[in-house]
Design an enzyme around this catalytic site. Sequence first.
Site, short mmCIF file in Angstrom:
data_model
loop_
_atom_site.label_atom_id
_atom_site.label_comp_id
_atom_site.label_asym_id
_atom_site.label_seq_id
_atom_site.Cartn_x
_atom_site.Cartn_y
_atom_site.Cartn_z
CB THR A 175 -0.85 -0.09 1.31
OG1 THR A 175 -1.46 1.48 1.55
CG2 THR A 175 -0.24 -0.42 2.48
CG ASP A 176 -1.20 4.84 -1.10
OD1 ASP A 176 -1.59 4.07 -0.10
OD2 ASP A 176 -1.81 5.90 -1.56
CD GLU A 177 -3.48 3.25 4.78
OE1 GLU A 177 -3.35 3.35 5.83
OE2 GLU A 177 -4.53 2.97 4.00
CE LYS A 204 0.07 -4.80 2.87
NZ LYS A 204 -0.16 -5.98 2.21
P1 NAD Z 1 -9.31 -7.25 2.30
O1 NAD Z 1 -9.61 -7.08 3.62
O2 NAD Z 1 -10.82 -7.39 1.36
O3 NAD Z 1 -9.07 -8.82 1.92
C1 NAD Z 1 -8.12 -9.43 2.49
C2 NAD Z 1 -8.49 -11.09 2.25
O4 NAD Z 1 -7.25 -11.81 2.95
C3 NAD Z 1 -9.40 -11.69 3.20
O5 NAD Z 1 -10.17 -12.48 2.12
C4 NAD Z 1 -9.11 -12.42 4.28
O6 NAD Z 1 -9.92 -13.43 4.53
C5 NAD Z 1 -7.76 -12.74 4.03
N1 NAD Z 1 -6.61 -13.16 5.09
C6 NAD Z 1 -6.53 -12.22 5.99
N2 NAD Z 1 -5.43 -12.65 6.61
C7 NAD Z 1 -5.23 -13.74 6.24
C8 NAD Z 1 -4.63 -14.86 6.93
N3 NAD Z 1 -3.75 -14.70 7.91
N4 NAD Z 1 -4.36 -15.94 5.94
C9 NAD Z 1 -5.02 -16.24 5.12
N5 NAD Z 1 -5.86 -15.38 4.51
C10 NAD Z 1 -6.06 -13.97 5.22
O7 NAD Z 1 -8.25 -6.62 1.79
P2 NAD Z 1 -8.15 -6.00 0.08
O8 NAD Z 1 -8.63 -4.35 0.26
O9 NAD Z 1 -8.49 -6.86 -1.00
O10 NAD Z 1 -6.50 -5.91 0.05
C11 NAD Z 1 -5.63 -6.82 -0.53
C12 NAD Z 1 -4.35 -6.47 -0.40
O11 NAD Z 1 -3.89 -5.07 -1.14
C13 NAD Z 1 -3.84 -5.99 1.06
O12 NAD Z 1 -2.38 -6.43 1.13
C14 NAD Z 1 -3.85 -4.82 1.45
O13 NAD Z 1 -2.87 -3.96 2.29
C15 NAD Z 1 -3.41 -4.31 -0.21
N6 NAD Z 1 -3.98 -2.98 -0.58
C16 NAD Z 1 -5.30 -2.74 -0.44
C17 NAD Z 1 -5.80 -1.36 -0.83
C18 NAD Z 1 -7.26 -0.98 -0.87
O14 NAD Z 1 -7.42 0.02 -1.20
N7 NAD Z 1 -8.00 -1.82 -0.53
C19 NAD Z 1 -4.71 -0.37 -1.47
C20 NAD Z 1 -3.62 -0.83 -1.87
C21 NAD Z 1 -2.92 -2.08 -1.13
O1 TDX Z 2 -17.14 5.90 7.24
C1 TDX Z 2 -15.95 6.31 7.07
N1 TDX Z 2 -15.94 7.90 6.73
C2 TDX Z 2 -14.82 8.30 6.44
O2 TDX Z 2 -14.83 9.53 6.28
C3 TDX Z 2 -14.93 5.49 6.56
C4 TDX Z 2 -14.63 3.99 6.73
C5 TDX Z 2 -13.76 6.20 6.16
N2 TDX Z 2 -13.79 7.58 6.02
C6 TDX Z 2 -12.45 8.05 5.56
C7 TDX Z 2 -11.26 7.53 6.09
C8 TDX Z 2 -10.12 7.82 4.85
O3 TDX Z 2 -9.78 9.29 4.93
O4 TDX Z 2 -12.35 7.83 4.16
C9 TDX Z 2 -11.12 7.39 3.83
C10 TDX Z 2 -10.70 5.99 3.06
O5 TDX Z 2 -11.18 5.37 4.24
P1 TDX Z 2 -10.94 3.65 4.13
O6 TDX Z 2 -11.83 2.99 3.13
O7 TDX Z 2 -10.85 3.22 5.54
O8 TDX Z 2 -9.43 3.63 3.53
P2 TDX Z 2 -8.05 4.10 3.91
O9 TDX Z 2 -7.85 4.15 5.41
O10 TDX Z 2 -7.56 5.17 3.13
O11 TDX Z 2 -7.15 2.78 3.48
C11 TDX Z 2 -7.40 2.07 2.15
O12 TDX Z 2 -6.51 2.53 1.42
C12 TDX Z 2 -5.06 2.08 1.52
C13 TDX Z 2 -7.33 0.61 2.31
O13 TDX Z 2 -8.41 0.46 3.50
C14 TDX Z 2 -6.09 0.12 2.76
O14 TDX Z 2 -6.18 -1.29 2.68
C15 TDX Z 2 -5.03 0.69 1.58
O15 TDX Z 2 -3.73 0.02 2.03
#
Ligand code: NAD
Ligand code: TDX
Length: 331
Positions: free
Chosen positions: A120-122, A151
Amino acid sequence: MRLLVTGGAGFIGANFVHLTMKEYPDHDITVLDALTSAGNEDSLAAVKDEIEFVVGDICDADLVDKLVERCDVIVHFAAESHNDNSFLYPMKFAESNVIGTMQLLEAARKHDKRMHHVSTDEVYGDLELDDPVKFTPETRYQPSSYYSASKAAADHFVRAAHRQFGLAVTLSNCSNNYGPYQHVEKFIPRQITNVLSDIKPKLYGSGENVRDWIHVDDHNTAVHAIIEKGRLGETYLIGADGELNNRDVLAMILELMDKPADWFEHVSDRPGHDLRYAIDASKLRDELGWEPRYTDFRTGLAQTIGWYREREKWWTKVKEETEKRYQELGR
Ligand code: NAD
Ligand code: TDX
């Protein structure tokens, strides 16, 4: 190519499986997923007879060893992915994100396999609102939450495995994804499903925080480009120039769902809330020729709203427990 997709029942992983089946029909897929509260088997229901689906934990060394031995490439999505949950059960973040990644690395080392690590960019912390600067692969790591710290730790182990053991790895750090199959705990699906449930959307703090939105399919086409053409040991940042503040995203959701612009609540802010993320993806674009397919956020958002409207069954069973968790956090 035989892919081991960890976290394939989660949001990005499930979309990766669907995209791969459509665009790379010769690939064989094994999904390894622990089905935590973020995982959902139904996300893979349409393809369940065409893939192998193993319910298990990436921290289970024996299971990981067995599955890694018979794959060609590990595509590692599995993680505890939600910042707000790291306030409720922090240790799980260290276990899954750090120890789980190490188990995969050790198995990859033993069996000499390639691994792509999804991050992630975080990990870079946050940026000022009015600063033209964006994250690049050279930006200093400065994570500000338990989620991003875990991460970041995983990223360091992946790079160390390349340097110390010559392991064939690539890494990607992506910005905020949106699209189908995203858990209702996350910002965009939480607000869409709130509106569909007649609950007022919830905006943290002032809502000025900026996220750099990318459609999940664009994230996944970039992951494929890196697996195919990425240089080993390299990190690619994935983003599609989609910076928007949370207020504006919520305003668009309300407008597209025919609700008044002021039909939402300000709730207490997330402690330590990162202000702004922004990705400079020029390395990915210039070196690998990747381009996003979704260039209009509003269109992608409207499609996503349509998806949630039509898939109530997919999300209603987790909506209530998710909102209970938010009540515990007071947001
Ligand atoms: P998500 O939470 O929707 O899915 C994660 C999946 O991993 C789930 O199906 C969960 O059951 C599985 N999991 C968790 N712990 C586990 C374990 N110990 N063993 C096996 N499976 C396990 O997450 P996502 O949003 O799909 O994110 C996927 C990846 O991308 C993550 O590594 C996250 O850090 C990265 N990422 C997400 C975002 C975003 O915006 N969602 C952005 C950048 C990077
Ligand atoms: O109810 C809400 N109200 C609100 O204002 C929620 C759930 C979030 N927010 C804000 C918090 C953040 O500024 O919205 C923005 C996005 O929130 P999230 O969806 O929780 O994402 P964020 O914390 O930015 O992280 C996401 O992007 C990077 C993903 O969850 C991570 O997995 C990824 O690494």
